[in-house]
Scaffold this motif. Structure first.
Motif, PDB file in Angstrom:
ATOM      1  N   GLN A 256      36.114  41.401  37.230  1.00 42.02           N
ATOM      2  CA  GLN A 256      37.068  42.488  37.445  1.00 42.02           C
ATOM      3  C   GLN A 256      38.227  41.961  38.280  1.00 42.02           C
ATOM      4  N   VAL A 257      39.430  42.443  37.950  1.00 41.52           N
ATOM      5  CA  VAL A 257      40.638  42.031  38.662  1.00 41.52           C
ATOM      6  C   VAL A 257      41.300  43.277  39.249  1.00 41.52           C
TER       7      VAL A 257
ATOM      8  N   ASN B 222      43.625  38.872  29.564  1.00 41.10           N
ATOM      9  CA  ASN B 222      43.504  37.631  28.794  1.00 41.10           C
ATOM     10  C   ASN B 222      43.641  36.400  29.675  1.00 41.10           C
ATOM     11  N   LEU B 223      44.507  36.464  30.668  1.00 45.11           N
ATOM     12  CA  LEU B 223      44.652  35.339  31.589  1.00 45.11           C
ATOM     13  C   LEU B 223      43.365  35.136  32.393  1.00 45.11           C
ATOM     14  N   ALA B 224      42.734  36.222  32.827  1.00 38.85           N
ATOM     15  CA  ALA B 224      41.480  36.122  33.578  1.00 38.85           C
ATOM     16  C   ALA B 224      40.374  35.518  32.710  1.00 38.85           C
TER      17      ALA B 224
ATOM     18  N   ILE C  15      37.128  27.414  34.363  1.00 38.93           N
ATOM     19  CA  ILE C  15      36.410  27.142  35.616  1.00 38.93           C
ATOM     20  C   ILE C  15      34.922  26.935  35.362  1.00 38.93           C
ATOM     21  N   ILE C  16      34.281  27.882  34.691  1.00 39.54           N
ATOM     22  CA  ILE C  16      32.832  27.840  34.511  1.00 39.54           C
ATOM     23  C   ILE C  16      32.426  26.747  33.530  1.00 39.54           C
TER      24      ILE C  16
ATOM     25  N   MET D 190      37.638  32.593  44.224  1.00 35.61           N
ATOM     26  CA  MET D 190      38.832  32.077  44.890  1.00 35.61           C
ATOM     27  C   MET D 190      39.754  31.368  43.902  1.00 35.61           C
ATOM     28  N   GLU D 191      39.193  30.525  43.036  1.00 33.82           N
ATOM     29  CA  GLU D 191      40.019  29.807  42.056  1.00 33.82           C
ATOM     30  C   GLU D 191      40.650  30.782  41.056  1.00 33.82           C
ATOM     31  N   LEU D 192      39.884  31.791  40.649  1.00 38.36           N
ATOM     32  CA  LEU D 192      40.429  32.791  39.726  1.00 38.36           C
ATOM     33  C   LEU D 192      41.576  33.562  40.372  1.00 38.36           C
TER      34      LEU D 192
END
Length: 290
Positions: free
Chosen positions: A85-86, A113-115, A122-123, A140-142
């Motif tokens: 979630q953002v 879409n960017l998330a 990352i994963i 943190m990176e996200l």
């Protein structure tokens, strides 16, 4: 005249009514005239020219979008179901509000879409185990990536949160068995440690008991030795030159302990010994004349 007046008033009234716009405190407005930006509309009452002006409302409160679950292949070739979630908001200054409308097409869709793309990047470099243990690092990176990419849109990324990183069902079952085995191992170690502690306590108690018994024996032996020493000192002091008398007394003591009956003549050595010790001279019978 009445008809002319009526035909004039009604259109003007309609134009005035249809041009009324109310902007709530949770929004900012952009007013365009003939397709060109004219001004920022603050919360409150506004009137625009119908068919000439247009008002676009922009929500400036904190909002949340779901990145939606997606399958991501981890570095150890496992398919993990990942969702996040953002939380974001459009900044309230004029340039930011304009940027959210003119610099990006549908910023909510773009953020989702960017998330999703960022999470895959990352994963995909992590194992499933490290991904679950490093959620804070992933968040943190996200957050950093989204903040960097959306700052020109007038968007402020407030925080990001991973909702889930779930392995396939068969892998999850295996992991549960491993966790259960680890818990049982820890419980067994704790039980063994407790038993060892009890045994150690019993051992120390036994040692203390043995040390006490040993000390008592030493003290008893020291007491006997001291008694023998005193007897010897007394013998040296009071029986100098009378060793044979002392020996006779010891023999008599031994005989009396056994309740032995001894007939001792009055002129025997034993009577003489006792008499000598007491300082008594035995009486001798006088011869009577006939």
């Amino acid at each position: 005249m009445d008809l002319i007046y009526l035909y004039t008033i009604i259109p003007v009234t309609i134009i005035l009514i249809t041009g009324i716009r109310i902007v709530r405190p949770t929004h900012k407005g952009l007013i365009e005239r003939l397709g060109k930006y004219r001004k920022l509309a603050e919360p409150g009452f506004h009137w625009i020219i119908p068919l000439v002006d247009r008002l676009f409302l922009v929500n400036i409160t904190e909002q949340m979008v779901d990145a939606e679950p997606q399958e991501i292949i981890t570095n150890d070739n496992l398919n993990a179901s990942v969702d996040a979630q953002v939380y974001f908001r459009v900044k309230s200054d004029e340039n930011s509000v304009k940027g959210s409308i003119y610099d990006v097409n549908n910023y909510q869709y773009q953020i989702v879409n960017l998330a999703r793309t960022t999470l895959r990047n990352i994963i995909g470099t992590l194992t499933l185990k490290s991904a679950n243990s490093e959620r804070g690092k992933i968040n943190m990176e996200l957050h950093e990536t989204l903040h960097k990419e959306t700052k020109d849109w007038g968007i402020e990324i407030i925080r990001t949160e991973l909702k889930q990183i779930d392995p396939p069902s068969d892998v999850q079952e295996t992991m549960n068995k491993v966790v259960k085995a680890e818990n049982e191992k820890i419980a067994a170690i704790d039980s063994a440690t407790a038993a060892e502690t009890v045994a150690d306590g019993i051992k120390r108690a036994k040692i203390k008991e043995a040390e006490g018994y040993k000390r008592a024996k030493i003290l008893h032996a020291e007491g006997e030795a001291e008694a023998i020493k005193l007897v010897n000192e007394a013998a040296d002091k009071y029986f100098i030159g009378n060793a044979q008398i002392l020996r006779k007394l010891e023999a008599m003591e031994t005989a009396l302990e056994n309740n032995s009956k001894i007939i001792v003549p009055d002129n025997s050595d034993l009577v003489n010994v006792v008499s000598e010790m007491a300082g008594i001279v035995p009486l001798r019978k006088s011869k009577t004349s006939l």
